[in-house]
Design a protein around this motif. Sequence first.
Motif, PDB file in Angstrom:
ATOM      1  N   VAL A   1      94.445  89.378  -1.033  1.00 64.17           N
ATOM      2  CA  VAL A   1      94.584  88.658   0.218  1.00 64.17           C
ATOM      3  C   VAL A   1      93.949  87.283   0.070  1.00 64.17           C
ATOM      4  N   LYS A   2      94.714  86.267   0.401  1.00 65.96           N
ATOM      5  CA  LYS A   2      94.182  84.909   0.361  1.00 65.96           C
ATOM      6  C   LYS A   2      93.463  84.623   1.664  1.00 65.96           C
ATOM      7  N   THR A   3      92.232  84.167   1.550  1.00 65.25           N
ATOM      8  CA  THR A   3      91.451  83.896   2.745  1.00 65.25           C
ATOM      9  C   THR A   3      91.370  82.421   3.078  1.00 65.25           C
ATOM     10  N   GLY A   4      91.574  81.557   2.098  1.00 67.05           N
ATOM     11  CA  GLY A   4      91.546  80.140   2.357  1.00 67.05           C
ATOM     12  C   GLY A   4      90.246  79.475   1.973  1.00 67.05           C
ATOM     13  N   CYS A   5      90.097  78.252   2.430  1.00 68.17           N
ATOM     14  CA  CYS A   5      88.936  77.432   2.108  1.00 68.17           C
ATOM     15  C   CYS A   5      88.361  76.895   3.411  1.00 68.17           C
ATOM     16  N   GLU A   6      87.086  77.157   3.638  1.00 68.64           N
ATOM     17  CA  GLU A   6      86.422  76.685   4.841  1.00 68.64           C
ATOM     18  C   GLU A   6      85.273  75.756   4.470  1.00 68.64           C
ATOM     19  N   ILE A   7      85.300  74.561   5.010  1.00 67.14           N
ATOM     20  CA  ILE A   7      84.220  73.591   4.867  1.00 67.14           C
ATOM     21  C   ILE A   7      83.747  73.334   6.293  1.00 67.14           C
ATOM     22  N   VAL A   8      82.709  74.066   6.696  1.00 68.46           N
ATOM     23  CA  VAL A   8      82.334  74.129   8.107  1.00 68.46           C
ATOM     24  C   VAL A   8      80.814  74.041   8.260  1.00 68.46           C
ATOM     25  N   ASN A   9      80.392  73.296   9.274  1.00 72.65           N
ATOM     26  CA  ASN A   9      78.980  73.211   9.677  1.00 72.65           C
ATOM     27  C   ASN A   9      78.060  72.691   8.579  1.00 72.65           C
ATOM     28  N   ASN A  10      78.471  71.635   7.911  1.00 74.61           N
ATOM     29  CA  ASN A  10      77.634  70.985   6.904  1.00 74.61           C
ATOM     30  C   ASN A  10      77.151  69.664   7.497  1.00 74.61           C
ATOM     31  N   VAL A  11      75.980  69.672   8.089  1.00 74.36           N
ATOM     32  CA  VAL A  11      75.517  68.526   8.865  1.00 74.36           C
ATOM     33  C   VAL A  11      75.233  67.283   8.032  1.00 74.36           C
ATOM     34  N   ASN A  12      74.969  67.418   6.734  1.00 72.36           N
ATOM     35  CA  ASN A  12      74.663  66.258   5.894  1.00 72.36           C
ATOM     36  C   ASN A  12      75.746  65.929   4.872  1.00 72.36           C
ATOM     37  N   LEU A  13      76.832  66.664   4.854  1.00 71.60           N
ATOM     38  CA  LEU A  13      77.911  66.455   3.891  1.00 71.60           C
ATOM     39  C   LEU A  13      78.666  65.167   4.196  1.00 71.60           C
ATOM     40  N   LYS A  14      78.751  64.260   3.212  1.00 67.73           N
ATOM     41  CA  LYS A  14      79.439  62.979   3.424  1.00 67.73           C
ATOM     42  C   LYS A  14      80.802  62.915   2.754  1.00 67.73           C
TER      43      LYS A  14
ATOM     44  N   TYR B   1      83.382  70.632  11.970  1.00 67.47           N
ATOM     45  CA  TYR B   1      81.971  70.539  12.353  1.00 67.47           C
ATOM     46  C   TYR B   1      81.093  69.998  11.220  1.00 67.47           C
ATOM     47  N   ASN B   2      81.563  68.965  10.565  1.00 74.05           N
ATOM     48  CA  ASN B   2      80.802  68.301   9.506  1.00 74.05           C
ATOM     49  C   ASN B   2      80.410  66.925  10.037  1.00 74.05           C
ATOM     50  N   ASP B   3      79.194  66.822  10.556  1.00 75.95           N
ATOM     51  CA  ASP B   3      78.756  65.655  11.329  1.00 75.95           C
ATOM     52  C   ASP B   3      78.767  64.335  10.566  1.00 75.95           C
ATOM     53  N   GLN B   4      78.539  64.349   9.271  1.00 80.23           N
ATOM     54  CA  GLN B   4      78.448  63.115   8.493  1.00 80.23           C
ATOM     55  C   GLN B   4      79.639  62.900   7.548  1.00 80.23           C
ATOM     56  N   LEU B   5      80.661  63.741   7.616  1.00 77.23           N
ATOM     57  CA  LEU B   5      81.784  63.660   6.680  1.00 77.23           C
ATOM     58  C   LEU B   5      82.584  62.380   6.893  1.00 77.23           C
ATOM     59  N   LEU B   6      82.642  61.563   5.848  1.00 84.51           N
ATOM     60  CA  LEU B   6      83.334  60.280   5.882  1.00 84.51           C
ATOM     61  C   LEU B   6      84.675  60.310   5.157  1.00 84.51           C
ATOM     62  N   ASP B   7      84.792  61.187   4.148  1.00 84.57           N
ATOM     63  CA  ASP B   7      85.901  61.075   3.207  1.00 84.57           C
ATOM     64  C   ASP B   7      86.318  62.451   2.694  1.00 84.57           C
ATOM     65  N   ILE B   8      87.615  62.735   2.744  1.00 85.74           N
ATOM     66  CA  ILE B   8      88.119  63.993   2.202  1.00 85.74           C
ATOM     67  C   ILE B   8      89.127  63.773   1.077  1.00 85.74           C
ATOM     68  N   THR B   9      89.140  62.586   0.501  1.00 89.52           N
ATOM     69  CA  THR B   9      90.124  62.288  -0.537  1.00 89.52           C
ATOM     70  C   THR B   9      89.999  63.153  -1.778  1.00 89.52           C
ATOM     71  N   ALA B  10      88.868  63.805  -1.982  1.00 87.27           N
ATOM     72  CA  ALA B  10      88.730  64.706  -3.131  1.00 87.27           C
ATOM     73  C   ALA B  10      89.724  65.862  -3.054  1.00 87.27           C
ATOM     74  N   LEU B  11      90.275  66.120  -1.877  1.00 85.01           N
ATOM     75  CA  LEU B  11      91.233  67.215  -1.724  1.00 85.01           C
ATOM     76  C   LEU B  11      92.648  66.824  -2.141  1.00 85.01           C
ATOM     77  N   LYS B  12      92.821  65.650  -2.705  1.00 88.61           N
ATOM     78  CA  LYS B  12      94.160  65.171  -3.061  1.00 88.61           C
ATOM     79  C   LYS B  12      94.828  66.001  -4.148  1.00 88.61           C
ATOM     80  N   THR B  13      94.082  66.835  -4.842  1.00 85.08           N
ATOM     81  CA  THR B  13      94.667  67.652  -5.905  1.00 85.08           C
ATOM     82  C   THR B  13      95.188  68.998  -5.409  1.00 85.08           C
ATOM     83  N   ILE B  14      94.930  69.341  -4.146  1.00 83.73           N
ATOM     84  CA  ILE B  14      95.433  70.601  -3.601  1.00 83.73           C
ATOM     85  C   ILE B  14      96.948  70.514  -3.451  1.00 83.73           C
TER      86      ILE B  14
END
Length: 95
Positions: A1-14, A33-46
């Motif tokens: 069963v595939k559950t997925g990827c969760e990036i949640v509640n990381n208050v200092n993650l940029k 809920y990632n308060d400091q997240l500025l950039d998600i471009t690292a996910l471009k390989t998905i």
Amino acid sequence: VKTGCEIVNNVNLKTLQGLHHMTDAGGKLTISYNDQLLDITALKTIQSGTIGDLEIAFNPILTTCSIQNLCDYLKAPAGSVDIFGNGEGAMRFYN
């Protein structure tokens, strides 16, 4: 069963730089809920076909996304799409 990827509640993650080799979302991709997240471009390989549902919510500094794979997914989503509560009221996608 595939559950997925969760990036949640990381208050200092940029960025998601450590995920730059990830190719399979494994189902639901949640970035929330990632308060400091500025950039998600690292996910471009998905591979867009590995995303089931997509949730990008309540990341108050995240405002834009220029990742082609997420734009491709949004053209023909395989599941639900919830994008809200991000910086400047709404996240914008560009391809």
